[in-house]
Design an enzyme around this catalytic site. Structure first.
Site, PDB file in Angstrom:
ATOM      1  N   ASP A   1       0.848  -1.195   0.000  1.00 37.92           N
ATOM      2  CA  ASP A   1       0.000   0.000   0.000  1.00 37.92           C
ATOM      3  C   ASP A   1       0.882   1.242   0.000  1.00 37.92           C
ATOM      4  O   ASP A   1       2.107   1.147   0.148  1.00 37.92           O
ATOM      5  CB  ASP A   1      -0.938   0.024   1.218  1.00 37.92           C
TER       6      ASP A   1
ATOM      7  N   ASP B   1       1.295   5.081   1.758  1.00 39.53           N
ATOM      8  CA  ASP B   1       0.864   5.949   2.850  1.00 39.53           C
ATOM      9  C   ASP B   1       1.303   7.378   2.540  1.00 39.53           C
ATOM     10  O   ASP B   1       2.351   7.596   1.933  1.00 39.53           O
ATOM     11  CB  ASP B   1       1.507   5.491   4.164  1.00 39.53           C
TER      12      ASP B   1
ATOM     13  N   ASP C   1       9.375   4.284  12.739  1.00 37.02           N
ATOM     14  CA  ASP C   1      10.061   3.184  13.408  1.00 37.02           C
ATOM     15  C   ASP C   1      11.489   2.936  12.893  1.00 37.02           C
ATOM     16  O   ASP C   1      12.454   3.071  13.640  1.00 37.02           O
ATOM     17  CB  ASP C   1       9.210   1.903  13.373  1.00 37.02           C
TER      18      ASP C   1
HETATM   19  P1  ATP Z   1       3.627  -2.417   4.923  1.00 38.82           P
HETATM   20  O1  ATP Z   1       2.457  -1.493   4.640  1.00 38.82           O
HETATM   21  O2  ATP Z   1       4.317  -2.921   3.723  1.00 38.82           O
HETATM   22  O3  ATP Z   1       3.268  -3.495   5.906  1.00 38.82           O
HETATM   23  P2  ATP Z   1       4.701  -0.083   6.164  1.00 38.82           P
HETATM   24  O4  ATP Z   1       6.095   0.254   6.622  1.00 38.82           O
HETATM   25  O5  ATP Z   1       4.097   0.814   5.128  1.00 38.82           O
HETATM   26  O6  ATP Z   1       4.741  -1.578   5.691  1.00 38.82           O
HETATM   27  P3  ATP Z   1       2.436   0.633   7.758  1.00 38.82           P
HETATM   28  O7  ATP Z   1       1.854  -0.090   8.925  1.00 38.82           O
HETATM   29  O8  ATP Z   1       1.626   0.815   6.532  1.00 38.82           O
HETATM   30  O9  ATP Z   1       3.788  -0.136   7.439  1.00 38.82           O
HETATM   31  O10 ATP Z   1       2.922   2.029   8.302  1.00 38.82           O
HETATM   32  C1  ATP Z   1       3.323   3.112   7.459  1.00 38.82           C
HETATM   33  C2  ATP Z   1       4.502   3.843   8.076  1.00 38.82           C
HETATM   34  O11 ATP Z   1       4.115   4.376   9.353  1.00 38.82           O
HETATM   35  C3  ATP Z   1       5.706   2.954   8.376  1.00 38.82           C
HETATM   36  O12 ATP Z   1       6.526   2.808   7.251  1.00 38.82           O
HETATM   37  C4  ATP Z   1       6.373   3.728   9.486  1.00 38.82           C
HETATM   38  O13 ATP Z   1       7.104   4.819   8.975  1.00 38.82           O
HETATM   39  C5  ATP Z   1       5.201   4.282  10.269  1.00 38.82           C
HETATM   40  N1  ATP Z   1       4.797   3.364  11.365  1.00 38.82           N
HETATM   41  C6  ATP Z   1       3.860   2.385  11.321  1.00 38.82           C
HETATM   42  N2  ATP Z   1       3.752   1.769  12.500  1.00 38.82           N
HETATM   43  C7  ATP Z   1       4.620   2.357  13.331  1.00 38.82           C
HETATM   44  C8  ATP Z   1       4.966   2.182  14.713  1.00 38.82           C
HETATM   45  N3  ATP Z   1       4.396   1.254  15.462  1.00 38.82           N
HETATM   46  N4  ATP Z   1       5.930   3.012  15.231  1.00 38.82           N
HETATM   47  C9  ATP Z   1       6.485   3.973  14.478  1.00 38.82           C
HETATM   48  N5  ATP Z   1       6.212   4.173  13.182  1.00 38.82           N
HETATM   49  C10 ATP Z   1       5.292   3.393  12.605  1.00 38.82           C
HETATM   50 MG    MG Z   2       2.095   0.748   4.444  1.00 41.03          MG
END
Ligand code: ATP
Ligand code: MG
Length: 432
Positions: free
Chosen positions: A80, A82, A157
């Site tokens: 996805d 963001d 993170d």
């Molecule tokens: P994917 O969507 O492929 O699982 P993602 O890194 O995009 O991976 P998301 O859960 O969509 O994960 O979160 C988007 C962004 O928000 C992350 O890349 C990170 O920068 C931030 N993020 C998400 N969860 C956390 C957390 N628990 N602590 C700090 N930052 C976070």
């Molecule tokens: Mg994501």
């Protein structure tokens, strides 16, 4: 104002990070141009682009961040996209009619398109500025303080998840050396690992998921505190842990995830019920079979069901509860339900299984007895029971780990293919 890497040669982002105290000190990003990062706009979701463009037209800053950008840089297909912006949630809602605000801990905007949801997050501030006070356990319970982009970056993170893409200029803003870490296949937490895991222990699970999914090495300081902080997972709501466990096991590298969770002592806190079973060969073999098959199905883009995963993980504790209940001389119906309830109740202390998942696990396990024993008067009906297919697949996986079941699994395979004549003969030939 954004400064280019030429203007700032002395890694200013590190200096800034170290001095994140009461008085926020601005961080400056490295600017990574298109000729270096080579992200093509065509690979980015049109809807995410629309959201960014529209926010910018309304005078806000907006960037694509997170996993979408990380995966594109690794030539992987993003799950996805963001968006991060300085627009407040209420402002985002006013701009997009197809928008809903979600989340209690931190309000996020979901902008809905036909088949896609774009998650839009307002830049967050650093911890010191206001209401997001950690509890005694260090856990953040309220986190809705808004900030600037250079504050937002240190709330993310891992460095590889903190690259901000500006589609207009086609540049990446890198405040924390994420681009270099990504190229070196390095997972590095932003800031002090212990503090960041204490704030949100789910970050430990995220570290494992990304390390397995991307085949990255976890940086020494990022991995070191995990075993000692693993029990902090108990402070996370069991509903959130259910979602996280599914993300872990559906990332396409479930078996690798399992090995890493065990290595960092996280698995035993997610599934305390399985702790006594982790040295048992038959349990590990079944978990390995189920997880590897999940990986294969995801690779082949076949559907996966959560109940199947949990039916496999919890099978041997369930059999032990059956053995215990048998000594109470209950009917087989009560024995089954007593063992089922005890297993699911124990597992649900850490991970809430939704009712429809519990019901499917029940159907899969209930049918195992019928599949194994093949009673002449029930085999036909068994095939029409709910979740027969999942139960049969589960028998196949059990048979992969248990030779005694292999002829039975083969019988069911032939039985499903048999025409009317052979079908009746197969039933008659069953020894009762
Ligand atoms: P994917 O969507 O492929 O699982 P993602 O890194 O995009 O991976 P998301 O859960 O969509 O994960 O979160 C988007 C962004 O928000 C992350 O890349 C990170 O920068 C931030 N993020 C998400 N969860 C956390 C957390 N628990 N602590 C700090 N930052 C976070
Ligand atoms: Mg994501």
């Amino acid at each position: 104002m954004i400064k280019t890497s030429k203007q700032k040669k002395s890694k200013p982002y590190l200096m800034g990070l170290k001095s994140q105290t009461k008085h926020h000190q601005a961080l400056f990003p490295k600017i990574i141009p298109k000729k270096i990062h080579q992200i093509s706009k065509a690979d980015i979701s049109k809807n995410a682009m629309k959201v960014v463009t529209h926010l910018k037209e309304m005078g806000f800053q907006a960037y694509i961040v997170g996993g979408g950008i990380r995966d594109l840089l690794l030539n992987m297909e993003p799950k996805d996209f963001d968006v991060a912006t300085d627009a407040r949630p209420e402002q985002i809602k006013r701009i997009f009619s197809n928008c809903r605000l979600i989340g209690r801990r931190f309000r996020l905007a979901h902008v809905y398109f036909y088949r896609e949801i774009i998650e839009v997050a307002t830049f967050r501030a650093t911890r010191e500025v206001g209401s997001n006070v950690p509890t005694q356990k260090g856990l953040i319970i309220r986190d809705n303080v808004f900030g600037n982009i250079d504050e937002d970056v240190v709330r993310r993170d891992f460095t590889i998840n903190a690259l901000y893409y500006d589609p207009d200029q086609e540049i990446l803003l890198d405040f924390v050396n994420g681009y270099e870490d990504l190229k070196k296949k390095h997972m590095k937490i932003i800031g002090d690992a212990i503090t960041r895991y204490q704030e949100d222990p789910v970050r430990m699970l995220r570290a494992i998921r990304f390390a397995a999914k991307l085949n990255f090495k976890i940086d020494a300081a990022t991995k070191k505190p995990i075993p000692q902080l693993a029990e902090k997972l108990l402070s996370i709501s069991s509903c959130r842990l259910y979602d996280e466990v599914l993300k872990l096991f559906y990332c396409g590298k479930a078996y690798q995830v399992f090995l890493l969770l065990c290595r960092y002592q996280l698995f035993e806190h997610l599934f305390p019920i399985l702790k006594p079973y982790l040295h048992q060969k038959k349990t590990i073999e079944l978990i390995e079979t189920v997880l590897k098959s999940t990986d294969l199905r995801i690779q082949q883009q076949k559907p996966v069901i959560a109940a199947f995963l949990f039916a496999g993980l919890l099978w041997f504790p369930f059999l032990d509860f059956i053995a215990q209940s048998k000594s109470e001389e209950l009917s087989s119906f009560y024995t089954f339900h007593s063992a089922l309830n005890q297993t699911l109740r124990k597992a649900s202390k850490t991970i809430t299984l939704p009712n429809y998942v519990r019901k499917t696990i029940q159907d899969i396990w209930w049918l195992q007895d019928y599949l194994e024993h093949r009673f002449q008067n029930t085999v036909k009906r068994t095939m029409h029971k709910p979740h027969f297919r999942a139960a049969y697949d589960f028998l196949l996986y059990r048979a992969q780990c248990n030779k005694k079941l292999q002829p039975i699994a083969k019988w069911w395979k032939d039985f499903q293919k048999a025409g009317p004549d052979k079908y009746q003969k197969m039933i008659e030939n069953l020894v009762q």
